[in-house]
Design an enzyme around this catalytic site. Structure first.
Site, mmCIF file in Angstrom:
data_model
loop_
_atom_site.group_PDB
_atom_site.id
_atom_site.type_symbol
_atom_site.label_atom_id
_atom_site.label_comp_id
_atom_site.label_asym_id
_atom_site.label_seq_id
_atom_site.Cartn_x
_atom_site.Cartn_y
_atom_site.Cartn_z
ATOM 1 C CB CYS A 196 -0.955 -0.016 1.208
ATOM 2 S SG CYS A 196 -2.003 1.573 1.294
ATOM 3 C CB CYS B 186 -1.735 4.103 8.088
ATOM 4 S SG CYS B 186 -2.929 4.480 6.663
ATOM 5 C CB CYS C 13 -15.298 -7.936 6.153
ATOM 6 S SG CYS C 13 -14.632 -6.173 5.581
ATOM 7 C CB CYS D 32 -18.174 -6.220 4.867
ATOM 8 S SG CYS D 32 -17.566 -4.987 5.414
ATOM 9 C CB CYS E 127 -18.540 -1.068 8.565
ATOM 10 S SG CYS E 127 -17.371 -1.875 9.912
#
Length: 359
Positions: free
Chosen positions: A84, A88, A128, A160, A220
């Site tokens: 990614c 973060c 999910c 999800c 969510c």
């Protein structure tokens, strides 16, 4: 102290201790309403109330809107791990940090269907799928994810996804494929956000949530505690969630699991009391939402998890891995459910009013 506390004291004084629980129940139930206009001062007053009073109030609100013996069991699978581009500071999947994580390609359809079927057999009613993408791109991989959504939906599970930022058109494609819910966490408060991530803005996150809502998909959205934020930041995040036009149907409360190689590898783990304050406050101000006891559960003994359930948590992630971090396995959770008298919540079951007396 809140107005409810003072009212309870007066009633106890007037009527005698023998009716204390009856009166407290009446006060709490009268205050359990759906509001989208909470002030930070009101939330702070709730958050900082004595923890026994806070947990009792949350448990009472929980029983008004949910069956306290039901817990939504969800399984989270990383369908595209690592690589990614985001920064973060807590995440093992960022290319910016050396965490030893191996970058993997998008899983094959058959692999995902096998994992989903296994999760269903083990009692999960929501499945999910997460990918380490900054945002969805209209390419072959997204088309493959849409087919995965269709496949899981056909199993009768709530499906999800958490795939990063998306447009309104992409959200509609997911909805048309049968997506039930989309996860997109705020992570923390607007005020503290840039201390955690700089590669996308807080408004980017809110825009994605808005696009999900416009497509008719359940939201969510929650956050993480233990990032170095203050209690005011936790309150601010809850304020943002509770003042959305419609509360998120699911609110994950994550405790940071420090990952070696990330800037937050040395952060101290939060206590169960921190989790209880977050869960209880979320339950009171967003009474219809599923409050999910999420990351960090692997480090919590059954006794601590039980306290969280008593305080209003009614959803967990099951399975031995939560994307890339350890999580209790299905058999351990089944033992806990048996001990506590809990049962999995049926798929597609909405919150409603329950008449559960406090005696």
């Amino acid at each position: 102290m809140g107005a409810g506390t003072e009212q309870a004291r007066k009633l106890i004084s007037d009527a005698g201790a023998s009716r204390v629980f009856y009166f407290i129940k009446e006060i709490i139930m009268s205050q359990a309403e759906i509001r989208n206009d909470w002030t930070k001062t009101e939330i702070s007053e709730i958050f900082h109330s004595p923890i026994m009073e806070l947990a009792f109030r949350a448990a009472s609100v929980h029983r008004k809107f949910h069956n306290p013996n039901e817990v939504q069991v969800c399984t989270l699978l990383s369908v595209k791990t690592g690589g990614c581009s985001e920064d973060c500071k807590y995440c093992s999947q960022s290319v910016r940090y050396d965490t030893g994580l191996k970058v993997e390609r998008l899983l094959e359809h058959e692999q995902v269907m096998e994992k989903a079927n296994m999760a269903k057999e083990n009692g999960s009613t929501r499945f999910c799928m997460g990918s380490a993408w900054r945002n969805i791109r209209d390419n072959r991989d997204f088309d493959r994810v849409l087919e995965m959504v269709k496949g899981v939906n056909a199993m009768g599970m709530e499906v999800c996804c958490t795939l990063g930022m998306l447009t309104e058109e992409q959200a509609q494609k997911l909805r048309d494929a049968g997506l039930f819910a989309y996860n997109h966490n705020l992570d923390t408060s607007r005020e503290y956000y840039e201390e955690v991530i700089t590669t996308r803005s807080y408004d980017d996150r809110l825009e994605t949530i808005d696009n999900v809502r416009k497509a008719g998909i359940a939201v969510c959205s929650g956050g993480i505690i233990g990032l170095g934020e203050s209690e005011d930041d936790r309150i601010s995040m809850l304020w943002t969630l509770s003042n959305m036009e419609k509360h998120p149907e699911s609110v994950p409360v994550n405790a940071l699991v420090p990952v070696e190689g990330t800037p937050m590898e040395g952060n101290k783990r939060v206590s169960v009391w921190d989790m209880i304050r977050m869960i209880s406050t979320a339950r009171i101000i967003m009474p219809q939402s599923n409050i999910r006891l999420s990351a960090g559960r692997n480090e919590m003994p059954t006794s601590e998890q039980a306290l969280c359930f008593m305080a209003g948590a009614n959803s967990i992630f099951a399975g031995d891995k939560l994307l890339t971090t350890p999580n209790p396995n299905f058999s351990n959770d089944q033992e806990m459910f048996d001990l506590l008298g809990l049962e999995p919540k049926e798929a597609f079951k909405e919150a409603k009013h329950y008449d559960v007396s406090v005696s």
